[in-house]
Scaffold this motif. Structure first.
Motif, short mmCIF file in Angstrom:
data_model
loop_
_atom_site.label_atom_id
_atom_site.label_comp_id
_atom_site.label_asym_id
_atom_site.label_seq_id
_atom_site.Cartn_x
_atom_site.Cartn_y
_atom_site.Cartn_z
N TYR A 110 0.87 -1.17 0.00
CA TYR A 110 0.00 0.00 0.00
C TYR A 110 0.90 1.22 0.00
CZ TYR A 110 -2.81 3.94 1.39
OH TYR A 110 -3.40 5.17 1.40
N SER A 111 0.56 2.22 -0.81
CA SER A 111 1.30 3.48 -0.80
C SER A 111 0.42 4.58 -1.34
CB SER A 111 2.57 3.36 -1.64
OG SER A 111 3.33 4.54 -1.52
N SER A 112 0.45 5.72 -0.68
CA SER A 112 -0.21 6.92 -1.16
C SER A 112 0.89 7.86 -1.62
CB SER A 112 -1.02 7.56 -0.03
OG SER A 112 -1.45 8.85 -0.42
N THR A 159 2.46 8.76 1.95
CA THR A 159 3.27 7.69 2.53
C THR A 159 4.73 8.06 2.56
OG1 THR A 159 1.70 6.00 1.83
CG2 THR A 159 3.94 5.26 2.34
N THR A 178 2.05 5.97 6.93
CA THR A 178 1.00 6.84 6.40
C THR A 178 0.15 7.33 7.56
OG1 THR A 178 0.97 5.55 4.34
CG2 THR A 178 -0.88 7.04 4.72
N ASP A 200 -6.90 7.57 4.41
CA ASP A 200 -6.87 6.68 3.23
C ASP A 200 -6.31 5.30 3.57
OD1 ASP A 200 -7.79 8.86 1.87
OD2 ASP A 200 -5.88 9.31 0.89
#
Length: 195
Positions: A98-100, A104, A114, A118
């Motif tokens: 998972y990465s924003s 992040t 994060t 989200d």
């Protein structure tokens, strides 16, 4: 010159390392803590305590309080006290599946941090991060403060171990971290016993 081994620690910048509190820490808020160092520069340092569960607060209850609703129920795991700074704010350490892009912070090649809702929505989705933990607050240091604590032997620095972070019970993380480097708690007490 021989190449540095994987056990060599550059204590200049400790982002992506683990800190293990020694008896020299002198602050009950950090007694027997293990901290994932998320960011470290000449101006500041920031990390998340990964072994201090909050009293009577688990992830499903927090998700309910925050109105996070998804197709998966929240894992029944404790919410952690990540440190004494900003304890009303949540920080999620998670695997980097998972990465924003904008939110992040890469901590290591496999772990990110994060602090936006989200990531909570992702945890409740059909494609959650493989591993995650949520902490309220963080540990923070001003310029030179962490370096002074390191010089006073308040912390041991080790490589980040993903299994320790995500798969070891909170009550066992401090001892397990010491085991990784072959140090016994009795040895730490003897080292810090002189004033």
């Amino acid at each position: 010159m021989a190449p540095a081994s994987s056990t060599d620690v550059d204590e200049t910048f400790l982002g992506g390392k683990l800190l293990i509190a020694t008896p020299s820490i002198g602050d009950p808020r950090f007694d027997r803590t293990v901290i994932v160092m998320c960011d470290h520069s000449p101006d500041h340092a920031m990390g998340i305590i990964i072994n201090k569960p909050a009293d009577d607060l688990r992830l499903p209850e927090l998700f309910e309080q925050l109105g996070v609703d998804g197709i998966r129920p929240a894992p029944d795991t404790p919410v952690l006290i990540g440190g004494p700074v900003d304890q009303d704010r949540g920080f999620v350490l998670h695997t980097r599946d998972y990465s924003s892009l904008e939110a992040t912070l890469p901590v290591s090649p496999r772990i990110g941090l994060t602090a936006t809702k989200d990531v909570l929505d992702a945890i409740a989705s059909s494609h959650p991060p493989q591993r995650s933990l949520l902490a309220l607050g963080y540990a923070g240091w001003g310029a030179g403060q962490l370096e002074q604590e390191l010089a006073a032997n308040a912390w041991l620095v080790i490589e980040l171990d993903e299994t320790l972070v995500f798969d070891t019970g909170d009550a066992d993380k401090w001892q397990r971290a010491l085991d990784l480097i072959g140090v016994s708690p009795e040895h730490l007490s003897a080292l810090s016993g002189h004033a």
